[in-house]
Design an enzyme around this catalytic site. Structure first.
Site, mmCIF file in Angstrom:
data_model
loop_
_atom_site.group_PDB
_atom_site.id
_atom_site.type_symbol
_atom_site.label_atom_id
_atom_site.label_comp_id
_atom_site.label_asym_id
_atom_site.label_seq_id
_atom_site.Cartn_x
_atom_site.Cartn_y
_atom_site.Cartn_z
ATOM 1 N NE ARG A 101 14.530 34.289 -29.801
ATOM 2 C CZ ARG A 101 15.378 33.329 -29.663
ATOM 3 N NH1 ARG A 101 14.758 32.005 -29.557
ATOM 4 N NH2 ARG A 101 16.716 33.245 -29.626
ATOM 5 C CE LYS B 55 19.353 39.981 -37.129
ATOM 6 N NZ LYS B 55 19.186 38.464 -37.959
ATOM 7 C CB THR C 275 27.424 33.548 -30.238
ATOM 8 O OG1 THR C 275 26.136 33.625 -31.286
ATOM 9 C CG2 THR C 275 27.814 34.944 -30.407
ATOM 10 C CG ASP D 68 31.438 32.091 -53.008
ATOM 11 O OD1 ASP D 68 32.344 31.430 -53.458
ATOM 12 O OD2 ASP D 68 30.245 31.440 -53.165
ATOM 13 C CE LYS E 251 25.207 35.637 -38.918
ATOM 14 N NZ LYS E 251 23.757 35.844 -39.086
ATOM 15 C CG ASP F 87 22.101 38.662 -40.156
ATOM 16 O OD1 ASP F 87 23.370 38.476 -40.343
ATOM 17 O OD2 ASP F 87 21.489 38.161 -39.197
HETATM 18 O O1 C5P Z 1 15.519 36.591 -30.776
HETATM 19 P P1 C5P Z 1 16.721 37.127 -30.529
HETATM 20 O O2 C5P Z 1 16.762 38.472 -29.802
HETATM 21 O O3 C5P Z 1 17.875 36.033 -29.731
HETATM 22 O O4 C5P Z 1 17.431 37.340 -31.978
HETATM 23 C C1 C5P Z 1 18.638 37.662 -32.187
HETATM 24 C C2 C5P Z 1 19.227 37.695 -33.603
HETATM 25 O O5 C5P Z 1 20.380 37.995 -33.771
HETATM 26 C C3 C5P Z 1 18.627 36.354 -34.317
HETATM 27 O O6 C5P Z 1 18.307 37.029 -35.640
HETATM 28 C C4 C5P Z 1 19.978 35.867 -34.481
HETATM 29 O O7 C5P Z 1 20.079 35.069 -35.638
HETATM 30 C C5 C5P Z 1 21.085 36.988 -34.538
HETATM 31 N N1 C5P Z 1 22.338 36.715 -33.972
HETATM 32 C C6 C5P Z 1 22.474 36.207 -32.949
HETATM 33 N N2 C5P Z 1 23.912 35.916 -32.541
HETATM 34 C C7 C5P Z 1 24.999 35.820 -33.389
HETATM 35 C C8 C5P Z 1 24.586 36.554 -34.488
HETATM 36 C C9 C5P Z 1 23.357 36.973 -35.072
HETATM 37 O O8 C5P Z 1 21.886 36.041 -32.000
HETATM 38 N N3 C5P Z 1 26.192 35.687 -32.961
#
Ligand code: C5P
Length: 233
Positions: free
Chosen positions: A211, A32, A119, A64, A61, A59
């Protein structure tokens, strides 16, 4: 239906991202690319990762007016991503225009996924600041239905919402779900989390994991563990 683990490569530079991916000798995980990396490294990073053989979820998003999103999608189409997203908030007209822009002359196209409610948006803020006086889950499901009616392939949502989205929009309508953690790893800033195994039983089609893999001592082992738990080894 394809199910897969997507690694959220939230690195500030192309160099760091490619160094991270170099650790994978045999596998070519789904990657991603988010706003930070895309705006920092430019479109070339998409080509570089694609040339290494990784499927790519871009990603960005988009949101417009329909014509602008259609033109932007045409540019993204030519970068060769496999999955792209936009905000369902932009209305069905915008989503339909996006689909048109994303479709190649031969009729093929990347998967197009809608973000419903971020979220980070609480029901309280939605009511107070956006003047939307309905339960948040109603808006998530309604936006998912709009996305389906516009011809999109699925939505980004919590694994906890995947079942409801499938119930409302069908099993073929994809759920792409972040908020995934191993049972023994740090939650970080995510609030509602599930394990890869639980995401599978809840019906997620793609899990987005950042992460727990990118900051693991051994990212390749963490990725493999995630795939085994999610796909059922
Ligand atoms: O590090 P982590 O597992 O929390 O990363 C989750 C990824 O998903 C990040 O790139 C975050 O921006 C993305 N994301 C999220 N919640 C959302 C939409 C996207 O955590 N509702």
């Amino acid at each position: 239906m394809a199910k897969d683990v997507i690694i959220a490569c939230d690195f500030p530079s192309g160099g760091e991202t490619l160094a991270f991916l170099e650790q994978f000798e045999t596998e070519r995980p789904y990657v991603k690319i988010g706003m930070e990396l895309f705006y920092g490294a430019g479109p070339d990073i998409v080509r570089a990762i694609r040339d290494r053989g990784h499927p790519i979820f871009l990603d960005l998003k988009l949101c417009d007016i329909p014509n602008t999103v259609k033109s932007a999608m045409r540019v993204l189409r030519d970068l060769g991503a496999d999955m792209v997203n936009l905000h369902a908030f932009g209305t069905r007209a915008m989503m339909e225009a996006a689909l048109e822009g994303l479709t190649r002359p031969d009729g093929t196209r990347a998967l197009l996924i809608a973000v419903t409610q971020l979220t980070s948006t609480s029901e309280e803020r939605m009511k107070k600041e956006l003047l939307i006086d309905r339960p948040l889950s109603d808006t998530v499901l309604h936006y998912a239905e709009n996305a389906k009616l516009a011809g999109l392939d699925g939505v980004v949502c919590s694994p906890l919402e995947a079942g409801l989205v499938h119930e409302r929009c069908g099993m073929d309508f994809l759920t792409v779900t972040p908020g995934v953690r191993f049972s023994d790893s740090a939650v970080g800033d995510q609030v509602r989390v599930t394990t890869p195994e639980r995401a599978r039983t809840l019906g997620s089609d793609y899990i987005v994991v950042g992460r727990p893999i990118t900051r693991a001592e051994d990212p390749v082992a963490a990725y493999r563990r995630c795939v085994n738990e999610f796909l059922g080894g």
